[in-house]
Design an enzyme around this catalytic site. Structure first.
Site, PDB file in Angstrom:
ATOM      1  N   GLY A 133      -1.145   0.137   1.292  1.00 42.74           N
ATOM      2  CA  GLY A 133      -1.434  -1.255   0.934  1.00 42.74           C
ATOM      3  C   GLY A 133      -1.476  -1.550  -0.550  1.00 42.74           C
ATOM      4  O   GLY A 133      -1.251  -2.682  -0.968  1.00 42.74           O
TER       5      GLY A 133
ATOM      6  N   ASP B 297      -6.110  -1.455  -2.381  1.00 43.77           N
ATOM      7  CA  ASP B 297      -5.869  -2.882  -2.127  1.00 43.77           C
ATOM      8  C   ASP B 297      -7.178  -3.630  -1.898  1.00 43.77           C
ATOM      9  O   ASP B 297      -7.486  -4.573  -2.616  1.00 43.77           O
ATOM     10  CB  ASP B 297      -4.856  -3.092  -0.977  1.00 43.77           C
ATOM     11  CG  ASP B 297      -5.226  -2.388   0.324  1.00 43.77           C
ATOM     12  OD1 ASP B 297      -6.266  -1.693   0.375  1.00 43.77           O
ATOM     13  OD2 ASP B 297      -4.481  -2.524   1.306  1.00 43.77           O
TER      14      ASP B 297
ATOM     15  N   ASP C 137     -13.327  -2.923   1.763  1.00 41.93           N
ATOM     16  CA  ASP C 137     -13.846  -3.684   2.904  1.00 41.93           C
ATOM     17  C   ASP C 137     -15.152  -3.016   3.336  1.00 41.93           C
ATOM     18  O   ASP C 137     -16.181  -3.225   2.693  1.00 41.93           O
ATOM     19  CB  ASP C 137     -12.756  -3.696   3.986  1.00 41.93           C
ATOM     20  CG  ASP C 137     -13.099  -4.530   5.192  1.00 41.93           C
ATOM     21  OD1 ASP C 137     -13.775  -5.556   5.046  1.00 41.93           O
ATOM     22  OD2 ASP C 137     -12.689  -4.167   6.316  1.00 41.93           O
TER      23      ASP C 137
ATOM     24  N   GLY D 265     -15.717  -0.012   2.892  1.00 35.95           N
ATOM     25  CA  GLY D 265     -15.941   0.974   1.836  1.00 35.95           C
ATOM     26  C   GLY D 265     -15.776   2.409   2.302  1.00 35.95           C
ATOM     27  O   GLY D 265     -15.809   3.331   1.486  1.00 35.95           O
TER      28      GLY D 265
ATOM     29  N   THR E 236     -13.115   4.030   3.353  1.00 38.67           N
ATOM     30  CA  THR E 236     -11.924   4.689   2.809  1.00 38.67           C
ATOM     31  C   THR E 236     -12.135   5.053   1.338  1.00 38.67           C
ATOM     32  O   THR E 236     -11.899   6.193   0.937  1.00 38.67           O
ATOM     33  CB  THR E 236     -10.694   3.769   2.958  1.00 38.67           C
ATOM     34  OG1 THR E 236     -10.591   3.369   4.313  1.00 38.67           O
ATOM     35  CG2 THR E 236      -9.427   4.478   2.524  1.00 38.67           C
TER      36      THR E 236
ATOM     37  N   LYS F 153     -14.439  -7.348  -0.480  1.00 37.83           N
ATOM     38  CA  LYS F 153     -15.158  -8.139   0.527  1.00 37.83           C
ATOM     39  C   LYS F 153     -16.570  -7.563   0.635  1.00 37.83           C
ATOM     40  O   LYS F 153     -16.863  -6.781   1.537  1.00 37.83           O
ATOM     41  CB  LYS F 153     -14.457  -8.031   1.891  1.00 37.83           C
ATOM     42  CG  LYS F 153     -13.120  -8.707   1.970  1.00 37.83           C
ATOM     43  CD  LYS F 153     -12.704  -8.897   3.427  1.00 37.83           C
ATOM     44  CE  LYS F 153     -11.589  -7.974   3.807  1.00 37.83           C
ATOM     45  NZ  LYS F 153     -11.093  -8.175   5.187  1.00 37.83           N
TER      46      LYS F 153
ATOM     47  N   ASP G 232      -0.800  -5.544   5.033  1.00 38.84           N
ATOM     48  CA  ASP G 232      -0.121  -5.794   6.311  1.00 38.84           C
ATOM     49  C   ASP G 232      -1.070  -6.215   7.418  1.00 38.84           C
ATOM     50  O   ASP G 232      -2.289  -6.039   7.325  1.00 38.84           O
ATOM     51  CB  ASP G 232       0.571  -4.515   6.770  1.00 38.84           C
ATOM     52  CG  ASP G 232      -0.433  -3.462   7.249  1.00 38.84           C
ATOM     53  OD1 ASP G 232      -1.387  -3.165   6.495  1.00 38.84           O
ATOM     54  OD2 ASP G 232      -0.286  -2.966   8.370  1.00 38.84           O
TER      55      ASP G 232
HETATM   56  P1  5GP Z   1     -12.395   0.024   4.307  1.00 36.36           P
HETATM   57  O1  5GP Z   1     -12.373   1.494   4.593  1.00 36.36           O
HETATM   58  O2  5GP Z   1     -13.043  -0.321   2.990  1.00 36.36           O
HETATM   59  O3  5GP Z   1     -13.016  -0.734   5.456  1.00 36.36           O
HETATM   60  O4  5GP Z   1     -10.922  -0.523   4.218  1.00 36.36           O
HETATM   61  C1  5GP Z   1      -9.848   0.335   4.356  1.00 36.36           C
HETATM   62  C2  5GP Z   1      -8.521  -0.327   4.383  1.00 36.36           C
HETATM   63  O5  5GP Z   1      -8.487  -1.255   5.450  1.00 36.36           O
HETATM   64  C3  5GP Z   1      -8.132  -1.115   3.166  1.00 36.36           C
HETATM   65  O6  5GP Z   1      -7.698  -0.314   2.092  1.00 36.36           O
HETATM   66  C4  5GP Z   1      -6.999  -1.905   3.784  1.00 36.36           C
HETATM   67  O7  5GP Z   1      -5.838  -1.100   3.855  1.00 36.36           O
HETATM   68  C5  5GP Z   1      -7.534  -2.190   5.176  1.00 36.36           C
HETATM   69  N1  5GP Z   1      -8.109  -3.533   5.195  1.00 36.36           N
HETATM   70  C6  5GP Z   1      -9.395  -3.914   5.096  1.00 36.36           C
HETATM   71  N2  5GP Z   1      -9.508  -5.252   5.117  1.00 36.36           N
HETATM   72  C7  5GP Z   1      -8.242  -5.723   5.238  1.00 36.36           C
HETATM   73  C8  5GP Z   1      -7.663  -7.030   5.298  1.00 36.36           C
HETATM   74  O8  5GP Z   1      -8.329  -8.075   5.242  1.00 36.36           O
HETATM   75  N3  5GP Z   1      -6.297  -7.074   5.406  1.00 36.36           N
HETATM   76  C9  5GP Z   1      -5.509  -5.982   5.463  1.00 36.36           C
HETATM   77  N4  5GP Z   1      -4.202  -6.156   5.581  1.00 36.36           N
HETATM   78  N5  5GP Z   1      -6.011  -4.733   5.402  1.00 36.36           N
HETATM   79  C10 5GP Z   1      -7.363  -4.620   5.290  1.00 36.36           C
HETATM   80 MG    MG Z   2      -3.920  -1.078   5.835  1.00 36.92          MG
END
Ligand code: 5GP
Ligand code: MG
Length: 177
Positions: A43, A101, A104, A106, A108, A132, A160
Site C-alpha cells: 500500500g 500507508d 489503523d 497499529g 502492522t 486513524k 486498495d
Molecule cells: P493496521 O495493522 O494498523 O490495522 O493496518 C494495517 C494495514 O491495513 C494498513 O497498512 C493498510 O494496508 C490496511 N488498512 C487499514 N486501514 C485501511 C483503509 O482504510 N484502506 C485500505 N485500503 N487499507 C487499510
Molecule cells: Mg492493504
C-alpha cells in the site's frame, strides 16, 4: 469523477502538499545522518515513491518489506506475517525510516517496527501517510503523519480494496461503508 460511488477525502494537490511538508521535516531531522527508507508493501508504494523524490537529504538505500495480517478477517489482527525482509547488514547501524500507508489498529506498524529493531538500526522511526487514531489497538508511535483522518475505509494513492483502486491519484472513501 470518482468510480463506484467513491467520495473524495484528500485531493491530489493536497496529497502533494502533505508529502512535501513531511519531506521538509524529514530533511531537517536527518540532515546530519542521511537515512535508509523502508517501504511497507504494497500500500505504501506510491507514497514512498513520491516521498523519495521529494526528499533532499541523502537516502542511502531503499528497502521493501511485506507485511500481512492473518486470522483477523478484514481487520488487522495481532498476527502479522512479515516477508521479503531486508538483510540485517542493510539495516544495522543505519538511521531507518519505515514508510507506511495507514496506521489503523497499529498492529502492522508495531510488528514491523519490532522486527526492524531486531536488525540493529542506529535509529528507527515510523512515518504513515494517514493516521486513524480512533482505531488504534496496538501501541505504536507515529513519528511522522501526513494526514489524520476519521474512521473511513479509504482507497487510492496505492491503497486498495481487494487489490482494486490502487491507481487512483487521490484518496477516496466509501460513503456508505
Ligand atoms: P493496521 O495493522 O494498523 O490495522 O493496518 C494495517 C494495514 O491495513 C494498513 O497498512 C493498510 O494496508 C490496511 N488498512 C487499514 N486501514 C485501511 C483503509 O482504510 N484502506 C485500505 N485500503 N487499507 C487499510
Ligand atoms: Mg492493504
Amino acid at each position: 469523477m470518482a468510480p463506484d460511488g467513491l467520495a473524495l477525502l484528500i485531493a491530489t494537490a493536497e496529497l502533494r502538499a502533505g508529502v512535501a511538508r513531511l519531506a521538509r521535516r524529514i530533511d531537517r531531522d536527518y540532515a546530519d545522518t542521511g537515512l535508509v527508507l523502508v517501504c511497507l508493501l504494497k500500500g505504501a508504494v506510491i507514497f514512498a515513491s513520491d516521498l523519495l523524490r521529494e526528499l533532499r537529504v541523502e537516502v542511502r538505500r531503499v528497502e521493501y518489506i511485506r507485511a500481512s495480517s492473518y486470522g483477523g478477517g478484514t481487520e488487522s489482527s495481532g498476527n502479522v506475517r512479515i516477508e521479503g525482509t531486508p538483510a540485517a547488514e542493510q539495516i544495522a547501524g543505519e538511521h531507518v525510516l519505515l514508510v507506511d500507508d495507514i496506521a489503523d489498529t497499529g498492529h502492522t506498524g508495531a510488528a514491523v517496527m519490532e522486527y526492524i529493531r531486531g536488525l540493529g538500526p542506529a535509529s528507527l522511526r515510523y512515518c504513515a501517510l494517514l493516521d486513524k487514531p480512533e482505531r488504534r489497538a496496538a501501541a505504536v508511535q507515529c513519528d511522522y503523519v501526513g494526514f489524520t483522518i476519521p474512521n473511513h475505509f479509504v482507497v487510492g494513492y496505492g491503497m486498495d480494496r481487494d487489490e482494486r483502486y490502487r491507481g487512483l491519484p487521490a484518496v477516496y472513501y466509501f460513503p456508505q461503508g
